[in-house]
Design an enzyme around this catalytic site. Structure first.
Site, PDB file in Angstrom:
ATOM      1  N   ASP A   1       0.822  -1.219   0.000  1.00 40.22           N
ATOM      2  CA  ASP A   1       0.000   0.000   0.000  1.00 40.22           C
ATOM      3  C   ASP A   1       0.856   1.269   0.000  1.00 40.22           C
ATOM      4  O   ASP A   1       0.360   2.359  -0.247  1.00 40.22           O
ATOM      5  CB  ASP A   1      -0.953   0.005   1.202  1.00 40.22           C
ATOM      6  CG  ASP A   1      -0.257  -0.067   2.559  1.00 40.22           C
ATOM      7  OD1 ASP A   1       0.990  -0.187   2.609  1.00 40.22           O
ATOM      8  OD2 ASP A   1      -0.972  -0.008   3.588  1.00 40.22           O
ATOM      9  N   GLU A   2       2.169   1.096   0.282  1.00 40.64           N
ATOM     10  CA  GLU A   2       3.019   2.288   0.422  1.00 40.64           C
ATOM     11  C   GLU A   2       3.180   3.034  -0.898  1.00 40.64           C
ATOM     12  O   GLU A   2       3.576   4.199  -0.908  1.00 40.64           O
ATOM     13  CB  GLU A   2       4.376   1.899   1.021  1.00 40.64           C
ATOM     14  CG  GLU A   2       4.198   1.162   2.335  1.00 40.64           C
ATOM     15  CD  GLU A   2       5.455   0.989   3.168  1.00 40.64           C
ATOM     16  OE1 GLU A   2       6.414   1.745   2.984  1.00 40.64           O
ATOM     17  OE2 GLU A   2       5.453   0.080   4.021  1.00 40.64           O
TER      18      GLU A   2
ATOM     19  N   LYS B   1       8.932  -0.134  -5.495  1.00 38.90           N
ATOM     20  CA  LYS B   1       7.777  -1.021  -5.647  1.00 38.90           C
ATOM     21  C   LYS B   1       6.778  -0.423  -6.651  1.00 38.90           C
ATOM     22  O   LYS B   1       6.160  -1.144  -7.434  1.00 38.90           O
ATOM     23  CB  LYS B   1       7.085  -1.254  -4.293  1.00 38.90           C
ATOM     24  CG  LYS B   1       7.893  -2.065  -3.297  1.00 38.90           C
ATOM     25  CD  LYS B   1       8.135  -3.511  -3.705  1.00 38.90           C
ATOM     26  CE  LYS B   1       6.879  -4.356  -3.729  1.00 38.90           C
ATOM     27  NZ  LYS B   1       7.202  -5.798  -3.979  1.00 38.90           N
TER      28      LYS B   1
ATOM     29  N   TYR C   1      12.051   2.808  -1.032  1.00 38.09           N
ATOM     30  CA  TYR C   1      11.409   1.487  -1.097  1.00 38.09           C
ATOM     31  C   TYR C   1      10.101   1.562  -1.884  1.00 38.09           C
ATOM     32  O   TYR C   1       9.890   0.817  -2.845  1.00 38.09           O
ATOM     33  CB  TYR C   1      11.149   0.954   0.322  1.00 38.09           C
ATOM     34  CG  TYR C   1      10.133  -0.175   0.371  1.00 38.09           C
ATOM     35  CD1 TYR C   1      10.404  -1.410  -0.212  1.00 38.09           C
ATOM     36  CD2 TYR C   1       8.895  -0.008   1.002  1.00 38.09           C
ATOM     37  CE1 TYR C   1       9.472  -2.449  -0.180  1.00 38.09           C
ATOM     38  CE2 TYR C   1       7.957  -1.032   1.048  1.00 38.09           C
ATOM     39  CZ  TYR C   1       8.240  -2.249   0.449  1.00 38.09           C
ATOM     40  OH  TYR C   1       7.315  -3.269   0.483  1.00 38.09           O
TER      41      TYR C   1
HETATM   42  P1  NAD Z   1      11.352 -10.032   3.331  1.00 40.89           P
HETATM   43  O1  NAD Z   1      12.374  -8.943   3.231  1.00 40.89           O
HETATM   44  O2  NAD Z   1      11.084 -10.687   4.627  1.00 40.89           O
HETATM   45  O3  NAD Z   1      11.741 -11.211   2.309  1.00 40.89           O
HETATM   46  C1  NAD Z   1      12.195 -10.964   1.012  1.00 40.89           C
HETATM   47  C2  NAD Z   1      12.727 -12.274   0.424  1.00 40.89           C
HETATM   48  O4  NAD Z   1      13.159 -12.009  -0.921  1.00 40.89           O
HETATM   49  C3  NAD Z   1      13.938 -12.839   1.179  1.00 40.89           C
HETATM   50  O5  NAD Z   1      13.808 -14.239   1.345  1.00 40.89           O
HETATM   51  C4  NAD Z   1      15.110 -12.520   0.262  1.00 40.89           C
HETATM   52  O6  NAD Z   1      16.187 -13.454   0.372  1.00 40.89           O
HETATM   53  C5  NAD Z   1      14.448 -12.582  -1.108  1.00 40.89           C
HETATM   54  N1  NAD Z   1      15.171 -11.778  -2.101  1.00 40.89           N
HETATM   55  C6  NAD Z   1      15.575 -10.485  -1.978  1.00 40.89           C
HETATM   56  N2  NAD Z   1      16.221 -10.107  -3.093  1.00 40.89           N
HETATM   57  C7  NAD Z   1      16.179 -11.166  -3.952  1.00 40.89           C
HETATM   58  C8  NAD Z   1      16.653 -11.385  -5.269  1.00 40.89           C
HETATM   59  N3  NAD Z   1      17.317 -10.415  -5.946  1.00 40.89           N
HETATM   60  N4  NAD Z   1      16.444 -12.578  -5.858  1.00 40.89           N
HETATM   61  C9  NAD Z   1      15.785 -13.574  -5.190  1.00 40.89           C
HETATM   62  N5  NAD Z   1      15.333 -13.427  -3.939  1.00 40.89           N
HETATM   63  C10 NAD Z   1      15.523 -12.231  -3.323  1.00 40.89           C
HETATM   64  O7  NAD Z   1      10.028  -9.409   2.696  1.00 40.89           O
HETATM   65  P2  NAD Z   1       8.505  -9.673   3.095  1.00 40.89           P
HETATM   66  O8  NAD Z   1       8.147  -8.794   4.212  1.00 40.89           O
HETATM   67  O9  NAD Z   1       8.276 -11.118   3.168  1.00 40.89           O
HETATM   68  O10 NAD Z   1       7.772  -9.087   1.793  1.00 40.89           O
HETATM   69  C11 NAD Z   1       7.491  -9.931   0.677  1.00 40.89           C
HETATM   70  C12 NAD Z   1       6.813  -9.093  -0.394  1.00 40.89           C
HETATM   71  O11 NAD Z   1       5.603  -8.542   0.097  1.00 40.89           O
HETATM   72  C13 NAD Z   1       7.656  -7.918  -0.888  1.00 40.89           C
HETATM   73  O12 NAD Z   1       7.494  -7.797  -2.273  1.00 40.89           O
HETATM   74  C14 NAD Z   1       7.062  -6.721  -0.160  1.00 40.89           C
HETATM   75  O13 NAD Z   1       7.221  -5.543  -0.917  1.00 40.89           O
HETATM   76  C15 NAD Z   1       5.592  -7.126  -0.087  1.00 40.89           C
HETATM   77  N6  NAD Z   1       4.854  -6.563   1.052  1.00 40.89           N
HETATM   78  C16 NAD Z   1       5.344  -6.657   2.310  1.00 40.89           C
HETATM   79  C17 NAD Z   1       4.608  -6.137   3.372  1.00 40.89           C
HETATM   80  C18 NAD Z   1       5.092  -6.247   4.797  1.00 40.89           C
HETATM   81  O14 NAD Z   1       4.441  -5.703   5.693  1.00 40.89           O
HETATM   82  N7  NAD Z   1       6.151  -6.979   5.083  1.00 40.89           N
HETATM   83  C19 NAD Z   1       3.373  -5.514   3.124  1.00 40.89           C
HETATM   84  C20 NAD Z   1       2.907  -5.445   1.813  1.00 40.89           C
HETATM   85  C21 NAD Z   1       3.650  -5.981   0.774  1.00 40.89           C
HETATM   86  P1  TYD Z   2       8.052  -0.956   9.642  1.00 34.94           P
HETATM   87  O1  TYD Z   2       7.798  -2.230  10.393  1.00 34.94           O
HETATM   88  O2  TYD Z   2       9.467  -0.627   9.258  1.00 34.94           O
HETATM   89  O3  TYD Z   2       7.083  -0.946   8.371  1.00 34.94           O
HETATM   90  P2  TYD Z   2       6.776   0.263   7.303  1.00 34.94           P
HETATM   91  O4  TYD Z   2       7.789   1.318   7.452  1.00 34.94           O
HETATM   92  O5  TYD Z   2       6.910  -0.465   6.005  1.00 34.94           O
HETATM   93  O6  TYD Z   2       5.393   0.730   7.611  1.00 34.94           O
HETATM   94  O7  TYD Z   2       7.520   0.243  10.523  1.00 34.94           O
HETATM   95  C1  TYD Z   2       6.169   0.302  10.949  1.00 34.94           C
HETATM   96  C2  TYD Z   2       5.983   1.644  11.637  1.00 34.94           C
HETATM   97  O8  TYD Z   2       6.786   1.639  12.822  1.00 34.94           O
HETATM   98  C3  TYD Z   2       6.467   2.824  10.796  1.00 34.94           C
HETATM   99  O9  TYD Z   2       5.596   3.931  11.028  1.00 34.94           O
HETATM  100  C4  TYD Z   2       7.840   3.122  11.343  1.00 34.94           C
HETATM  101  C5  TYD Z   2       7.721   2.728  12.807  1.00 34.94           C
HETATM  102  N1  TYD Z   2       8.979   2.233  13.437  1.00 34.94           N
HETATM  103  C6  TYD Z   2       9.388   2.778  14.643  1.00 34.94           C
HETATM  104  O10 TYD Z   2       8.734   3.670  15.219  1.00 34.94           O
HETATM  105  N2  TYD Z   2      10.547   2.296  15.220  1.00 34.94           N
HETATM  106  C7  TYD Z   2      11.298   1.324  14.634  1.00 34.94           C
HETATM  107  O11 TYD Z   2      12.374   0.949  15.203  1.00 34.94           O
HETATM  108  C8  TYD Z   2      10.855   0.757  13.394  1.00 34.94           C
HETATM  109  C9  TYD Z   2      11.639  -0.316  12.701  1.00 34.94           C
HETATM  110  C10 TYD Z   2       9.664   1.244  12.827  1.00 34.94           C
END
Ligand code: NAD
Ligand code: TYD
Length: 356
Positions: free
Chosen positions: A134-135, A163, A159
């Site tokens: 959503d970012e 995306k 970031y």
């Molecule tokens: P994460 O950082 O935990 O995991 C990313 C994975 O991708 C890792 O296993 C890493 O080794 C692999 N990777 C990175 N670069 C690579 C490359 N060049 N080739 C092959 N593998 C590679 O991320 P996540 O939190 O699991 O997020 C997964 C997806 O979901 C991402 O696309 C992220 O943008 C999206 N997303 C995440 C969130 C969230 O809250 N975490 C929310 C919405 C969408």
């Molecule tokens: P994060 O888990 O990094 O996710 P995103 O930035 O993708 O939303 O952070 C969630 C929220 O928490 C964001 O508003 C930033 C804040 N945050 C802190 O206040 N302290 C921290 O140490 C971190 C990692 C995040």
């Protein structure tokens, strides 16, 4: 019936693969580079399972992508691999551009070449699900309605900009080439196997170690939290029933300020693992310098996913956070093991700069 999952050793990807195999939905090929965020231990119980093939490699490697598609002939690609941490993208954006933009381009191109070799029936059924965030929509004012699929893209961090670029490529590969691409834009996930650089696991880890709980700025930034298995269920519904070329917003529908999140974690820790001195973990909260360009509020309108796919998140924030905290308490060795040199270096650099 094989699917190819990129980033399947990361947080959401591993949850997705685990759920997929537990539900016996078919074979999975995981392509993951195993960056600092990737951890094969997240798939430990399945590494000997004949339904899982793990390929360590980069989504930017066109030859590898082509070979995997040819060898395994997956019916779908589910693309999670990304650099995903906003603070790291502020520190240095190069890996974000490379993996999120160039890597997505490489996968789309590989998938298109493969798709063009398929029979008409297989081509019609093929899917490329691009998992995004959503970012990309930027930030909301307190009274703005939640993000809909039609909101303009206004990414504010390196970031989210990377995306957003990937989302545009995904769209173009459908519009121009007809590749059956579907995009999901999801809100903040939490749950098991999340790398402890993100807010919720970081706070649990620091709390039990007696360390400061760093809150950026005034702690009133709002995120819409979704339990990771709800997100995975949404991606599965998009894969099964989504319309190619469409975008689906997936959200938890549970907006919380960061300070509310941290208090919820502390309250549960106080109940299940009290501090020896009897004080609350909330005493460890420390307000630190704000993140540059810090988006104030995210919120998702998931009406389209509900209407078209019958998907809705099932987990409440309160229950989900309690489950998540319990999971980390039960998996402290998992946290210790993934704290590689890279992670220690990063924490030192990031939080020393914030004077913690
Ligand atoms: P994460 O950082 O935990 O995991 C990313 C994975 O991708 C890792 O296993 C890493 O080794 C692999 N990777 C990175 N670069 C690579 C490359 N060049 N080739 C092959 N593998 C590679 O991320 P996540 O939190 O699991 O997020 C997964 C997806 O979901 C991402 O696309 C992220 O943008 C999206 N997303 C995440 C969130 C969230 O809250 N975490 C929310 C919405 C969408
Ligand atoms: P994060 O888990 O990094 O996710 P995103 O930035 O993708 O939303 O952070 C969630 C929220 O928490 C964001 O508003 C930033 C804040 N945050 C802190 O206040 N302290 C921290 O140490 C971190 C990692 C995040």
């Amino acid at each position: 019936m094989t699917i190819l999952v990129t980033g399947g050793a990361g947080f959401i990807g591993a949850n997705f693969v685990r759920d997929w195999l537990c539900e016996d939905r078919g074979p999975v090929v995981v392509l993951d580079k195993l960056t600092y965020a990737g951890n094969l231990g997240n798939l430990a119980e399945f590494l000997e399972d004949p339904r899982l093939v793990f390929a360590q490699g980069d989504i930017c490697a066109a030859d590898l992508v082509a070979r995997l598609l040819e060898e395994h002939a997956p019916r779908a690609v589910v693309h999670f691999a990304a650099e995903s941490h906003v603070d790291r993208s502020i520190d240095s954006a190069a890996d974000f551009i490379r993996t999120n933009v160039e890597g997505t381009h490489c996968l789309l191109s590989g998938a298109l070449n493969h798709w063009r070799t398929l029979s008409p029936v297989a081509a019609r059924e093929f899917r490329f699900v691009h998992v995004s965030t959503d970012e990309v929509y930027g930030t909301l004012e307190p009274d703005d309605p939640p993000f809909r699929e039609t909101n303009p893209y206004r990414p504010n961090s390196p970031y989210s900009a990377s995306k957003a670029a990937a989302d545009h490529l995904a769209r173009a590969w459908f519009q121009t080439h007809g590749l059956p691409v579907l995009t999901t834009n999801c809100s903040n996930n939490y749950g098991p196997y999340q790398f402890p650089e993100k807010l919720i696991p970081l706070v649990v880890r620091n709390a039990i170690r007696g360390q400061a709980l760093p809150i950026y700025g005034d702690g009133r930034n709002v995120r819409d939290w979704i339990y990771v298995s709800d997100h995975c269920a949404g991606v599965r519904r998009v894969l099964e029933a989504g319309r190619p070329g469409e975008v689906y917003n997936l959200g938890g529908g549970q907006e919380k300020t960061n300070i509310e999140v941290v208090h919820a974690i502390c309250a549960h820790l106080d109940a299940v693992s009290p501090r020896p001195d009897g004080k609350s973990y909330a005493e460890q909260i420390s307000f630190v310098k704000d993140r540059p360009g810090h988006d104030r509020r995210y919120a998702i309108d998931s009406t389209k996913a509900l209407r078209e796919l019958g998907w809705r998140p099932g987990e409440s924030f309160d229950a989900g956070v309690r489950k998540t905290v319990d999971w980390y308490l039960d998996h402290l060795p998992w946290v210790e093991r993934i704290e590689s040199g890279d992670y220690r270096e990063w924490v030192k650099r990031q939080y020393e700069d914030l004077h913690l």
